[in-house]
Design a protein around this motif. Structure first.
Motif, PDB file in Angstrom:
ATOM      1  N   ALA A   1     -14.742 -10.257   4.924  1.00  0.00           N
ATOM      2  CA  ALA A   1     -14.875 -10.065   6.349  1.00  0.00           C
ATOM      3  C   ALA A   1     -13.287 -10.329   6.377  1.00  0.00           C
ATOM      4  O   ALA A   1     -12.871 -10.172   7.502  1.00  0.00           O
ATOM      5  N   GLU A   2     -13.432 -11.589   5.304  1.00  0.00           N
ATOM      6  CA  GLU A   2     -12.038 -11.772   5.664  1.00  0.00           C
ATOM      7  C   GLU A   2     -11.025 -11.242   5.234  1.00  0.00           C
ATOM      8  O   GLU A   2      -9.968 -10.910   5.877  1.00  0.00           O
ATOM      9  N   LEU A   3     -11.301 -10.325   4.139  1.00  0.00           N
ATOM     10  CA  LEU A   3     -10.483  -9.620   3.485  1.00  0.00           C
ATOM     11  C   LEU A   3     -10.414  -8.446   4.521  1.00  0.00           C
ATOM     12  O   LEU A   3      -9.294  -7.152   4.809  1.00  0.00           O
ATOM     13  N   ILE A   4     -11.464  -7.768   4.927  1.00  0.00           N
ATOM     14  CA  ILE A   4     -11.391  -6.234   6.276  1.00  0.00           C
ATOM     15  C   ILE A   4     -10.415  -7.401   7.484  1.00  0.00           C
ATOM     16  O   ILE A   4      -9.731  -6.178   7.656  1.00  0.00           O
ATOM     17  N   ALA A  40      -5.312  -6.503   0.388  1.00  0.00           N
ATOM     18  CA  ALA A  40      -6.772  -7.002   0.865  1.00  0.00           C
ATOM     19  C   ALA A  40      -7.306  -5.564   0.983  1.00  0.00           C
ATOM     20  O   ALA A  40      -8.641  -5.365   0.962  1.00  0.00           O
ATOM     21  N   LEU A  41      -6.570  -4.352   1.807  1.00  0.00           N
ATOM     22  CA  LEU A  41      -7.215  -2.867   1.356  1.00  0.00           C
ATOM     23  C   LEU A  41      -7.397  -2.847   0.093  1.00  0.00           C
ATOM     24  O   LEU A  41      -8.646  -2.305  -0.301  1.00  0.00           O
ATOM     25  N   GLY A  42      -7.089  -3.165  -0.880  1.00  0.00           N
ATOM     26  CA  GLY A  42      -7.098  -2.995  -2.630  1.00  0.00           C
ATOM     27  C   GLY A  42      -8.248  -3.152  -2.589  1.00  0.00           C
ATOM     28  O   GLY A  42      -8.417  -2.788  -3.925  1.00  0.00           O
ATOM     29  N   GLU A  43      -8.388  -4.439  -2.625  1.00  0.00           N
ATOM     30  CA  GLU A  43      -9.542  -4.855  -3.179  1.00  0.00           C
ATOM     31  C   GLU A  43     -11.423  -4.382  -2.559  1.00  0.00           C
ATOM     32  O   GLU A  43     -12.178  -4.563  -2.479  1.00  0.00           O
ATOM     33  N   LEU A  44     -11.206  -3.621  -1.579  1.00  0.00           N
ATOM     34  CA  LEU A  44     -12.349  -2.934  -0.640  1.00  0.00           C
ATOM     35  C   LEU A  44     -12.616  -1.232  -1.564  1.00  0.00           C
ATOM     36  O   LEU A  44     -11.480  -1.019  -2.008  1.00  0.00           O
ATOM     37  N   ASN A  45     -13.684  -1.219  -1.211  1.00  0.00           N
ATOM     38  CA  ASN A  45     -14.015   0.199  -2.192  1.00  0.00           C
ATOM     39  C   ASN A  45     -13.702   1.449  -1.469  1.00  0.00           C
ATOM     40  O   ASN A  45     -13.601   1.093   0.255  1.00  0.00           O
ATOM     41  N   TYR A  46     -13.862   2.299  -1.412  1.00  0.00           N
ATOM     42  CA  TYR A  46     -13.540   3.787  -0.804  1.00  0.00           C
ATOM     43  C   TYR A  46     -14.848   3.869   0.526  1.00  0.00           C
ATOM     44  O   TYR A  46     -13.724   3.827   1.295  1.00  0.00           O
ATOM     45  N   THR A  68       5.147   5.094  -5.228  1.00  0.00           N
ATOM     46  CA  THR A  68       4.498   4.101  -6.451  1.00  0.00           C
ATOM     47  C   THR A  68       3.171   3.530  -6.365  1.00  0.00           C
ATOM     48  O   THR A  68       3.319   3.027  -5.263  1.00  0.00           O
ATOM     49  N   ALA A  69       3.203   3.723  -6.867  1.00  0.00           N
ATOM     50  CA  ALA A  69       1.296   2.976  -7.761  1.00  0.00           C
ATOM     51  C   ALA A  69       1.771   1.652  -7.469  1.00  0.00           C
ATOM     52  O   ALA A  69       2.639   1.529  -7.912  1.00  0.00           O
ATOM     53  N   GLY A  70       0.985   0.301  -6.634  1.00  0.00           N
ATOM     54  CA  GLY A  70       1.399  -0.468  -6.666  1.00  0.00           C
ATOM     55  C   GLY A  70       1.505  -0.969  -5.237  1.00  0.00           C
ATOM     56  O   GLY A  70       0.939  -2.339  -4.128  1.00  0.00           O
ATOM     57  N   ILE A  71       2.618  -0.191  -5.132  1.00  0.00           N
ATOM     58  CA  ILE A  71       2.602   0.510  -3.400  1.00  0.00           C
ATOM     59  C   ILE A  71       2.503   1.536  -2.164  1.00  0.00           C
ATOM     60  O   ILE A  71       1.728   0.575  -1.397  1.00  0.00           O
ATOM     61  N   HIS A  72       2.833   1.847  -2.959  1.00  0.00           N
ATOM     62  CA  HIS A  72       2.085   3.220  -2.126  1.00  0.00           C
ATOM     63  C   HIS A  72       0.446   3.265  -2.693  1.00  0.00           C
ATOM     64  O   HIS A  72      -0.047   3.680  -1.890  1.00  0.00           O
ATOM     65  N   VAL A  73       0.483   3.505  -3.900  1.00  0.00           N
ATOM     66  CA  VAL A  73      -1.192   3.650  -3.578  1.00  0.00           C
ATOM     67  C   VAL A  73      -1.415   2.319  -4.128  1.00  0.00           C
ATOM     68  O   VAL A  73      -0.873   1.138  -5.417  1.00  0.00           O
ATOM     69  N   LEU A  74      -2.599   2.022  -3.755  1.00  0.00           N
ATOM     70  CA  LEU A  74      -3.883   0.561  -4.150  1.00  0.00           C
ATOM     71  C   LEU A  74      -4.223   0.652  -5.133  1.00  0.00           C
ATOM     72  O   LEU A  74      -4.469   1.913  -5.550  1.00  0.00           O
TER      73      LEU A  74
END
Ligand code: YSA
Length: 462
Positions: free
Chosen positions: A352-355, A366-372, A435-441
């Motif tokens: 809930a906190e990540l979202i 936080a966005l990167g921690e969520l799955n598709y 760039t990966a890590g910045i634009h690609v989660l």
């Protein structure tokens, strides 16, 4: 940021066991606004003596009228948890039999009859929800070593178990005579319905008999002398009290809890519009969390008393801080954290906190921690595009490949004007290289946004 801090504070407090308030004499819960009525009227001293003399058994019942419990029912669960924390034995009764009859309490019309299959499915989910909440409570909100006390087990019983082999003639002949028509007719659940145009069926009229007999059965089997329920259960509890005093000459005690309502006075429940369920599939941990984060200031103190175990002086301190900076919603955040922990555990709270961070704080981590699937369910309606990852791709190329714009000149104009976001961060340079890590989660996705609410989820193909 504030939530992160309160989260750390909450974890710290939990680690210290500070929230481990417990009231051996359950009557002290009055101070938290728990009881609407306690009966018999003269019971306070006797109850106190029982509560302080040793473990007592207390029950509350839940009918399987839906496939999930809701936040209104959670107050009754809180009552049972307080009993357990105080060393008493909680029983949660699920109404496999009473669900077939339908409780008229608090209802203006008769329920549609439920099928046995539906009841069976609902019973299973309600039972597992009750067990899950008790487990989460023990794991997340109870500090055993600090309290030097092992929590008594929750016992879940189903009233179908004692009716299934019961002989109707025996029941009416032996039990029926202890129920007095005058008392039964005087219950407000009966009166309201008799006055209504649709009247009341005999089936519904008998409901109080079953709830009363349940208590007698639990009193005989487990020496259960206490029953809790929302204030709409008062009539049913009184019928039980009368039956038990006649049949086994034992005094039993009823405790009703106030019905929790929203600011407009609508009961938290399943019929009041947007019901908030305890089932993750029906109300996600994030939605439950947000429901409490959005509570108006006028409600939050009352709900901290009812839905958390934070000691009252700490609630007062928290409210003082909250009143100084209400815009930070600190009180609501702590309330939301504790309820989410109770209902969905640490994992649910983290989710809930990540979202929340992903949605409202633009947090890339936080966005990167969520799955598709999670990203897709949060940004429902977002267009999903698969794009082959090619080195040196520019922002303009990405925006065009994702079909965010019809023409390159539209793209250039809107991006440079500040209307384009990657992972919730504004990007204005059309030549910027992806760039990966910045634009690609971390999860291999990018979330693009044009304007306020046109979202695109990019799945990068390798
Ligand atoms: C109880 C005892 C028995 O021996 C047999 C059956 C029952 C179930 C009971 N008659 C009943 O129908 N309960 S319920 O399924 O409708 O709700 C479960 C509990 O949640 C009740 O105590 C009810 O009063 C309470 N509740 C529901 N909405 C509430 C609430 N409590 C506080 N605030 C709300 N908004």
């Amino acid at each position: 940021m504030i939530r992160r801090q309160t989260m750390l504070l909450a974890q710290f407090q939990r680690a210290l066991g500070k929230r481990n308030i417990s009231y051996k004499n359950l009557l002290a819960l009055k101070g938290r606004g728990f009881f609407q009525d306690i009966f018999p009227d003269t019971a306070n001293d006797q109850m106190k003596a029982l509560f302080t003399s040793g473990p007592q058994t207390i029950y509350a019942g839940f009918d399987p009228t839906a496939d999930s419990l809701h936040v209104g029912n959670l107050l009754v669960i809180m009552g049972l948890l307080h009993c357990q924390r105080a060393g008493h034995n909680p029983i949660a009764l699920v109404g496999g039999a009473t669900g077939l009859i339908g409780d008229p309490s608090g209802r203006k019309t008769e329920r549609n009859q439920m099928g046995e299959m539906e009841i069976e499915t609902n019973l299973k989910s309600i039972k597992s929800q009750l067990e899950r909440v008790f487990k989460n409570h023990q794991e997340c909100l109870w500090n055993e070593s600090k309290n030097k006390k092992h929590l008594p087990d929750l016992r879940v019983v189903n009233n179908a178990d004692w009716y299934v082999n019961m002989n109707l003639v025996d029941f009416i002949a032996n039990m029926g005579r202890h129920f007095r028509m005058g008392s039964m007719l005087s219950r407000s659940s009966v009166q309201t319905r008799l006055e209504a145009e649709s009247g009341m069926s005999f089936t519904e009229f008998t409901y109080q008999i079953f709830q009363a007999y349940d208590w007698l059965h639990l009193c005989r089997t487990y020496d259960c002398r206490f029953q809790m329920g929302g204030s709409d259960q008062m009539g049913n509890l009184m019928t039980g009290h009368e039956l038990i005093s006649r049949v086994i000459k034992k005094t039993v005690y009823g405790m009703t809890l106030p019905l929790v309502t929203n600011e407009e006075g609508d009961k938290f429940g399943k019929s009041a519009g947007n019901a908030i369920w305890l089932d993750e599939e029906k109300t996600s941990a994030f939605a439950l969390y947000q429901f409490f984060v959005r509570m108006p200031d006028s409600e939050v103190e009352k709900l901290l008393h009812l839905f958390t175990f934070i000691p009252l002086p700490e609630v007062e301190q928290l409210m003082r801080e909250h009143r100084r900076e209400p815009e930070k919603r600190k009180a609501q955040t702590i309330l939301a954290e504790d309820v989410t922990l109770l209902v969905h555990g640490e994992k649910g709270l983290k989710q809930a906190e990540l979202i929340t961070d992903a949605l409202y704080k633009g947090s890339v981590d936080a966005l990167g921690e969520l799955n598709y699937e999670e990203v897709k369910s949060i940004f429902a309606g977002a267009k999903v595009v698969d794009i082959l990852a090619e080195p040196g791709m520019s922002m303009l190329q990405l925006a065009m490949k994702a079909q965010c714009f019809i023409t390159e000149s539209d793209a250039t104009r809107i991006i440079t004007a500040g209307g384009f976001y990657v992972n919730q961060k504004r990007v204005q340079n059309i030549a910027e290289i992806i760039t990966a890590g910045i634009h690609v989660l971390k999860n291999g996705l990018s979330l693009l946004r044009v304007g306020k609410r046109n979202f695109y989820i990019v799945r990068w193909l390798k």
